[in-house]
Each structure stands twice: as C-alpha cells, then as structure tokens.
Design a protein around this motif. Structure first.
Motif, PDB file in Angstrom:
ATOM      1  N   LEU A  41     -44.977 -23.054  14.008  1.00 37.26           N
ATOM      2  CA  LEU A  41     -46.211 -23.326  13.262  1.00 37.26           C
ATOM      3  C   LEU A  41     -45.962 -23.966  11.900  1.00 37.26           C
ATOM      4  O   LEU A  41     -46.838 -24.648  11.365  1.00 37.26           O
ATOM      5  CB  LEU A  41     -46.986 -22.016  13.039  1.00 37.26           C
ATOM      6  CG  LEU A  41     -47.497 -21.323  14.300  1.00 37.26           C
ATOM      7  CD1 LEU A  41     -48.019 -19.938  13.958  1.00 37.26           C
ATOM      8  CD2 LEU A  41     -48.569 -22.157  14.979  1.00 37.26           C
ATOM      9  N   GLN A  74     -43.157 -31.525  13.844  1.00 36.61           N
ATOM     10  CA  GLN A  74     -43.133 -30.066  13.683  1.00 36.61           C
ATOM     11  C   GLN A  74     -41.890 -29.533  14.382  1.00 36.61           C
ATOM     12  O   GLN A  74     -41.730 -29.752  15.585  1.00 36.61           O
ATOM     13  CB  GLN A  74     -44.402 -29.487  14.306  1.00 36.61           C
ATOM     14  CG  GLN A  74     -44.317 -28.033  14.704  1.00 36.61           C
ATOM     15  CD  GLN A  74     -44.597 -27.091  13.562  1.00 36.61           C
ATOM     16  OE1 GLN A  74     -45.686 -27.080  13.033  1.00 36.61           O
ATOM     17  NE2 GLN A  74     -43.595 -26.305  13.197  1.00 36.61           N
ATOM     18  N   GLY A  87     -55.419 -14.275  11.216  1.00 36.71           N
ATOM     19  CA  GLY A  87     -54.882 -15.635  11.161  1.00 36.71           C
ATOM     20  C   GLY A  87     -53.990 -15.903   9.968  1.00 36.71           C
ATOM     21  O   GLY A  87     -53.608 -17.062   9.737  1.00 36.71           O
ATOM     22  N   LEU A 117     -50.436 -15.933   7.931  1.00 39.80           N
ATOM     23  CA  LEU A 117     -49.071 -16.212   8.350  1.00 39.80           C
ATOM     24  C   LEU A 117     -48.089 -15.695   7.301  1.00 39.80           C
ATOM     25  O   LEU A 117     -47.612 -16.464   6.464  1.00 39.80           O
ATOM     26  CB  LEU A 117     -48.885 -17.722   8.533  1.00 39.80           C
ATOM     27  CG  LEU A 117     -49.768 -18.394   9.595  1.00 39.80           C
ATOM     28  CD1 LEU A 117     -49.621 -19.913   9.538  1.00 39.80           C
ATOM     29  CD2 LEU A 117     -49.411 -17.883  10.980  1.00 39.80           C
ATOM     30  N   ALA A 174     -49.294 -28.882  10.538  1.00 40.46           N
ATOM     31  CA  ALA A 174     -48.150 -28.028  10.187  1.00 40.46           C
ATOM     32  C   ALA A 174     -48.079 -27.833   8.671  1.00 40.46           C
ATOM     33  O   ALA A 174     -47.838 -26.721   8.184  1.00 40.46           O
ATOM     34  CB  ALA A 174     -46.854 -28.640  10.716  1.00 40.46           C
ATOM     35  N   HIS A 175     -48.285 -28.910   7.927  1.00 39.00           N
ATOM     36  CA  HIS A 175     -48.233 -28.779   6.466  1.00 39.00           C
ATOM     37  C   HIS A 175     -49.438 -27.997   5.943  1.00 39.00           C
ATOM     38  O   HIS A 175     -49.324 -27.266   4.960  1.00 39.00           O
ATOM     39  CB  HIS A 175     -48.134 -30.164   5.814  1.00 39.00           C
ATOM     40  CG  HIS A 175     -46.834 -30.859   6.120  1.00 39.00           C
ATOM     41  ND1 HIS A 175     -46.652 -31.593   7.263  1.00 39.00           N
ATOM     42  CD2 HIS A 175     -45.643 -30.879   5.469  1.00 39.00           C
ATOM     43  CE1 HIS A 175     -45.393 -32.057   7.288  1.00 39.00           C
ATOM     44  NE2 HIS A 175     -44.769 -31.641   6.213  1.00 39.00           N
ATOM     45  N   ARG A 225     -51.029 -25.549   7.568  1.00 41.41           N
ATOM     46  CA  ARG A 225     -50.745 -24.116   7.812  1.00 41.41           C
ATOM     47  C   ARG A 225     -49.794 -23.569   6.755  1.00 41.41           C
ATOM     48  O   ARG A 225     -49.984 -22.454   6.245  1.00 41.41           O
ATOM     49  CB  ARG A 225     -50.118 -23.937   9.202  1.00 41.41           C
ATOM     50  CG  ARG A 225     -51.108 -23.997  10.340  1.00 41.41           C
ATOM     51  CD  ARG A 225     -50.460 -23.568  11.659  1.00 41.41           C
ATOM     52  NE  ARG A 225     -49.505 -24.541  12.136  1.00 41.41           N
ATOM     53  CZ  ARG A 225     -49.793 -25.542  12.965  1.00 41.41           C
ATOM     54  NH1 ARG A 225     -51.028 -25.704  13.420  1.00 41.41           N
ATOM     55  NH2 ARG A 225     -48.862 -26.386  13.360  1.00 41.41           N
ATOM     56  N   THR A 226     -48.763 -24.353   6.438  1.00 40.94           N
ATOM     57  CA  THR A 226     -47.774 -23.919   5.454  1.00 40.94           C
ATOM     58  C   THR A 226     -48.427 -23.780   4.083  1.00 40.94           C
ATOM     59  O   THR A 226     -48.191 -22.798   3.357  1.00 40.94           O
ATOM     60  CB  THR A 226     -46.623 -24.951   5.407  1.00 40.94           C
ATOM     61  OG1 THR A 226     -46.116 -25.140   6.727  1.00 40.94           O
ATOM     62  CG2 THR A 226     -45.510 -24.487   4.478  1.00 40.94           C
ATOM     63  N   GLY A 253     -50.824 -20.730   4.300  1.00 43.02           N
ATOM     64  CA  GLY A 253     -50.334 -19.469   4.868  1.00 43.02           C
ATOM     65  C   GLY A 253     -51.321 -18.885   5.870  1.00 43.02           C
ATOM     66  O   GLY A 253     -51.486 -17.677   5.989  1.00 43.02           O
ATOM     67  N   ARG A 254     -51.982 -19.774   6.597  1.00 41.39           N
ATOM     68  CA  ARG A 254     -52.991 -19.367   7.585  1.00 41.39           C
ATOM     69  C   ARG A 254     -53.002 -20.361   8.752  1.00 41.39           C
ATOM     70  O   ARG A 254     -52.652 -21.521   8.574  1.00 41.39           O
ATOM     71  CB  ARG A 254     -54.401 -19.395   6.963  1.00 41.39           C
ATOM     72  CG  ARG A 254     -54.676 -18.318   5.944  1.00 41.39           C
ATOM     73  CD  ARG A 254     -56.094 -18.458   5.382  1.00 41.39           C
ATOM     74  NE  ARG A 254     -57.089 -18.408   6.427  1.00 41.39           N
ATOM     75  CZ  ARG A 254     -57.620 -17.285   6.929  1.00 41.39           C
ATOM     76  NH1 ARG A 254     -57.252 -16.125   6.452  1.00 41.39           N
ATOM     77  NH2 ARG A 254     -58.511 -17.337   7.892  1.00 41.39           N
ATOM     78  N   LEU A 255     -53.466 -19.902   9.917  1.00 47.07           N
ATOM     79  CA  LEU A 255     -53.611 -20.806  11.058  1.00 47.07           C
ATOM     80  C   LEU A 255     -54.620 -21.911  10.753  1.00 47.07           C
ATOM     81  O   LEU A 255     -54.465 -23.044  11.208  1.00 47.07           O
ATOM     82  CB  LEU A 255     -54.089 -20.041  12.296  1.00 47.07           C
ATOM     83  CG  LEU A 255     -53.065 -19.149  12.982  1.00 47.07           C
ATOM     84  CD1 LEU A 255     -53.707 -18.483  14.190  1.00 47.07           C
ATOM     85  CD2 LEU A 255     -51.822 -19.930  13.399  1.00 47.07           C
ATOM     86  N   PHE A 256     -55.675 -21.550  10.008  1.00 48.03           N
ATOM     87  CA  PHE A 256     -56.734 -22.512   9.659  1.00 48.03           C
ATOM     88  C   PHE A 256     -57.145 -22.170   8.233  1.00 48.03           C
ATOM     89  O   PHE A 256     -57.200 -20.986   7.875  1.00 48.03           O
ATOM     90  CB  PHE A 256     -57.927 -22.353  10.614  1.00 48.03           C
ATOM     91  CG  PHE A 256     -58.850 -23.544  10.635  1.00 48.03           C
ATOM     92  CD1 PHE A 256     -58.596 -24.609  11.487  1.00 48.03           C
ATOM     93  CD2 PHE A 256     -59.958 -23.603   9.798  1.00 48.03           C
ATOM     94  CE1 PHE A 256     -59.444 -25.715  11.509  1.00 48.03           C
ATOM     95  CE2 PHE A 256     -60.808 -24.713   9.820  1.00 48.03           C
ATOM     96  CZ  PHE A 256     -60.544 -25.773  10.680  1.00 48.03           C
TER      97      PHE A 256
END
Lengths: 214, 214
Positions: free
Chosen positions: A96, A137, A151, A153, B56-57, B59-60, B63-66
């Motif tokens: 991810l 990715q 959700g 991370l 991918a960036h 999410r990074t 710090g969440r899926l969305f």
C-alpha cells in the motif's frame, strides 16, 4: 526439471539495491539477514519495461490486499509475473505504501538521503534502462503496516527475525530489483537499515543441468 | 474570493469519460445522477503530465486507505493536487482497485467492451496527450470495496442515491478526467452503468468575477 542454485548469494548492502534477471520458472529467495529490515521489490518484463508488476492489478486479481501463499503478482497488463511461493517469515508484507524517494526525505528535513526510488533508478540504469517514466508501487516485503478497522495505516517495525526468507517464482522472464530500504526516520526498519540477500535457483532441464556440472 | 459556477454542468454519459481543466482553487462537484454508479477519477498536473495523482503516495501522506474529509490527494512528487472538500454521499470510496481495461474484459470473455483505461486514454488524447505511459491507480468514487479483517476485498454495489455528490478542490492547475465506469460484469454499478455529471466552480478574484458578469 531441476533447480540449480547460483553459486553465490547476492548481498544487498544496507540502503542499496541490487537486481537479478530471472527466467520463467526461476526462484528467488530473499533473506532478511539481520531481521527487522524492509525490502522494496519491483519486477519488470525483461523485454519491455512498460510492463511491470502492478499492485493495483494484483489486488484486483486476487481480491486481497496482498496475495495469499501461492497467489500471483500480475503486471499492468494483468499477466502473472511472480508467484508468492514460500515464506519462512511471519508473513506480514505491505503493498500500500509508496517507495521512499527524495521528496519524502526532503519533507522529513533530510534532503540528501538514499531512497528506494533512487535505488531502483540506479539499478535499472545499470541494465540500460535510463529515465524510468515513474516508480511503480513496490511489494514491500517484511513491512508491517496493518489496516485498522477505520482504514488507518499505522507504521510498525518489521517483525522478521534474522534469516527469515520470502520466496518468489518468476512466471515470465523478468528483471527483479530489491532495495534494502534506507528509511531511518520512521520505525519500519527497527533499529536501523541492515542488508538483505538474494539467492537465485535457476530452473533448467536435466540436460542443461548436466552441462552445468561439467 | 468568489466562486463562479460554469453555466452548464458537464454530463458524463454512461460508459464514457469527460475531462475538465481546473486552476488551483477551483472546485469540482461530481454527481451520481441516478445513484449506484462508480466514477474513476484521474488528475494530472496541467503543465507536465508526468506528475499525476498517486494513490500510493496519497495513502502514505495521509496514513489512511482514503483521505479523511479535508484530506489531500497528492501526486507522485508528493505535492497536493486535490482536496477532499465535501461529500453528500455515504462517503464510501475506493483507492485500491485498478481501472478496468481491455485485458480485464478479455479475461471476462467480453473483449470488445468500453473500459475506464481506454476512456482515460481517449480523454487525454483529446487534450493532446497521446500514448500515456501507464494508467495510474484511480480514485474510485462511490465504489464499495471494504477491506475485511483478513485482507479480503469483497466487491459490493455502490451505495449512492440519485443526486449524491463528492466535491474536490484543485490544489494546483490540473486536468481531471472522470470515467463513468462501464463495468457490467460485476455488481459494482448496481443495475448497470448510468451517467455522472460534473459541475465546476471557478475560483476568481472579485475583479474578474465582475468582468464575467458583463
């Protein structure tokens, strides 16, 4: 069918990357030498690097965040490129989070810093592929970023012990690049970056195997 | 600061895509006209399409899926390109699943079928950008693919009602492409593909706003 191990494993020094050419059927074992180290894995079609492993297509293909054991990693053309063949680690990996890159370290206040993106660029340039159009990715082996029920991370330290391995089988002739992630501003690499190692087992017929012993 | 609505909303016919040029500060409202329809959203730097929204960036970055509401979508250079400004829908969106493409429909036994990937290529070609090097992971608005506690990704029907909207604010001058997903082999679009609509609110100074009224 015989598998012949390359004479020497390839050491990937801490903070660096190395590449390997695989033919369909070859196996690649990646070892976390000291434990607690993340590896960023990239895979390209050996003859056309516009085809490469795609995390989004692999999630779609498997209906999972990460393939189950014996599941396949597919390319942006939805063709199998690697199989997730074996795993002696806790089996926790990420697909991810983006590869670290110069912009990431600039934002962390450390602009002159090795990164998995630059490591990939260098490894591919050494094989004649300059100026990658973008950084795919990665498959972040041994990286522990669980998804919370809302959700989130959270980034945790890699749970691997010294000598833990993950094994891929090539499903097409491909170039695989593995970067021993240089991240030392977060906890993902535990106490700090350490080396990885790659061991390749070449898929060969009995005949060529016999030749190789002479 | 004033926001001026474009005179007409842009209808995105079922199974097709449309694009819009936004300047930093402009707002884009995407409406699910009939309900139950997924939209694949792509965003490119207006002056250099090698910079584009990267899931991918993003999410990074978050710090969440969305992103959470008011969170930002960032590019492959980690710069904000869109803000998730408002949402009148159930707020369920996906950023894990690849855009559907000809290879996907070939595997489904229906090789001659519209796809979000081809829709994106066509929309960008109309703006002079032929031969995209690859298809970025889209922002799949209104798409319901929850992550189970073991990492499975079940595909469910879009939970939107007729007239539900999501609103983005542009953080840089950009091209946004929205494809009304033509997928009719899975349940994601409920009873079948239907249109979306885009309404743009232009960010302007009082002076140019006054000009626009003359």
């Amino acid at each position: 069918m015989t598998l012949l191990r390359d004479p020497e494993p390839v050491t990937i020094p801490a903070r660096e990357a190395r590449s390997v050419s695989l033919r369909a059927g070859d196996r690649l074992v990646i070892t976390d030498v000291c434990g607690g180290q993340v590896g960023d894995v990239f895979a390209y079609n050996a003859y056309d690097i516009s085809e490469h492993h795609s995390a989004a297509h692999t999630r779609t293909h498997n209906g999972r965040l990460f393939p189950a054991l014996l599941g396949r990693f597919v390319t942006n053309r939805r063709r199998p490129i690697l199989t997730y063949l074996a795993d002696s680690s806790p089996g926790i990996h990420d697909m991810l989070i983006a590869a670290c890159d110069p912009e990431r370290y600039a934002a962390l206040g450390d602009p002159v810093h090795a990164s998995c993106a630059d490591n990939l660029r260098r490894a591919m340039a050494e094989r004649g592929h300059e100026a990658l159009p973008f950084i795919p990715q990665p498959i972040n082996i041994f990286m522990r970023v669980p998804v919370s029920d809302i959700g989130d991370l959270p980034w945790l330290d890699a749970p691997t012990a010294p000598g833990d391995t993950i094994t891929f089988r090539a499903e097409m002739d491909c170039i695989v690049v593995v970067s021993a992630c240089p991240q030392d501003h977060t906890v993902i690499n535990g106490a700090g970056p350490t080396p990885l190692a790659m061991t390749t087992y070449r898929h060969t017929t009995e005949e060529t195997a016999a030749d190789a012993h002479h």
